[in-house]
Write a protein that holds these residues in place. Sequence first.
Motif, short mmCIF file in Angstrom:
data_model
loop_
_atom_site.label_atom_id
_atom_site.label_comp_id
_atom_site.label_asym_id
_atom_site.label_seq_id
_atom_site.Cartn_x
_atom_site.Cartn_y
_atom_site.Cartn_z
N MET A 1 48.55 35.83 7.70
CA MET A 1 47.65 36.72 6.96
C MET A 1 46.72 35.92 6.08
O MET A 1 45.51 36.20 6.03
CB MET A 1 48.49 37.70 6.12
CG MET A 1 47.70 38.84 5.51
SD MET A 1 47.14 40.02 6.75
CE MET A 1 45.41 40.06 6.36
N ARG A 2 47.24 34.90 5.40
CA ARG A 2 46.40 34.05 4.56
C ARG A 2 45.32 33.34 5.39
O ARG A 2 44.22 33.10 4.91
CB ARG A 2 47.23 33.01 3.80
CG ARG A 2 47.90 33.57 2.56
CD ARG A 2 48.49 32.51 1.66
NE ARG A 2 49.71 31.92 2.12
CZ ARG A 2 50.92 32.48 2.10
NH1 ARG A 2 51.04 33.71 1.63
NH2 ARG A 2 51.97 31.84 2.52
N ASN B 1 43.98 34.63 8.06
CA ASN B 1 43.25 35.65 8.82
C ASN B 1 43.46 35.50 10.32
O ASN B 1 42.56 35.70 11.12
CB ASN B 1 41.75 35.63 8.50
CG ASN B 1 41.41 36.55 7.36
OD1 ASN B 1 42.11 37.54 7.11
ND2 ASN B 1 40.35 36.24 6.65
N GLU C 1 42.26 42.09 8.26
CA GLU C 1 42.27 42.57 6.86
C GLU C 1 43.01 43.89 6.70
O GLU C 1 43.64 44.14 5.68
CB GLU C 1 40.84 42.74 6.32
CG GLU C 1 40.11 41.45 6.05
CD GLU C 1 39.35 40.97 7.28
OE1 GLU C 1 39.24 41.69 8.29
OE2 GLU C 1 38.87 39.82 7.23
N LEU D 1 46.65 43.77 5.56
CA LEU D 1 47.01 43.18 4.27
C LEU D 1 47.88 44.10 3.42
O LEU D 1 48.92 43.67 2.90
CB LEU D 1 45.77 42.78 3.49
CG LEU D 1 46.04 42.12 2.13
CD1 LEU D 1 46.88 40.86 2.29
CD2 LEU D 1 44.73 41.82 1.41
#
Length: 139
Positions: free
Chosen positions: A49-50, A52, A98, A101
């Motif tokens: 996630m960090r 992307n 995104e 998230l």
Amino acid sequence: MTISIADRSLVDWAVFSQTRAELGANFVRILGYFREDGVKSLDAIETAMRANNAAGLVLPAHTLKGESRQFGAEPLAEIAETIETIARDCVERHETPEAALQHVVKLRPQFNATLAMLEQEANPLVVRRPGGFGRRASA
């Protein structure tokens, strides 16, 4: 840790009991694998996630989903499934994830609360009868 009524909804106890019965003496060991694999999956999901990296979310979310369902941890499995679905859609569309998230942020606290409950329930030293240790249960 005391379990509240709200916390108990984190696990489908019928599924948990069935898994426990099916695994027998192996149950505690398999639960330990769930803890280890779950932490690895969480770390991989957060790292992806960090970065992307939608593709990096898919496999650890899928793994966490399946393992969670094995123990009746349906709310945890649903969050993991949502992340997996979003990530798969993003991979197909060549987009960044995104939209995942908000679900990734919920995942670790949900995992920790669920795991604590599963481990408490699996602990053979936990007294499950009214009265507690050294006290006679009232009739």
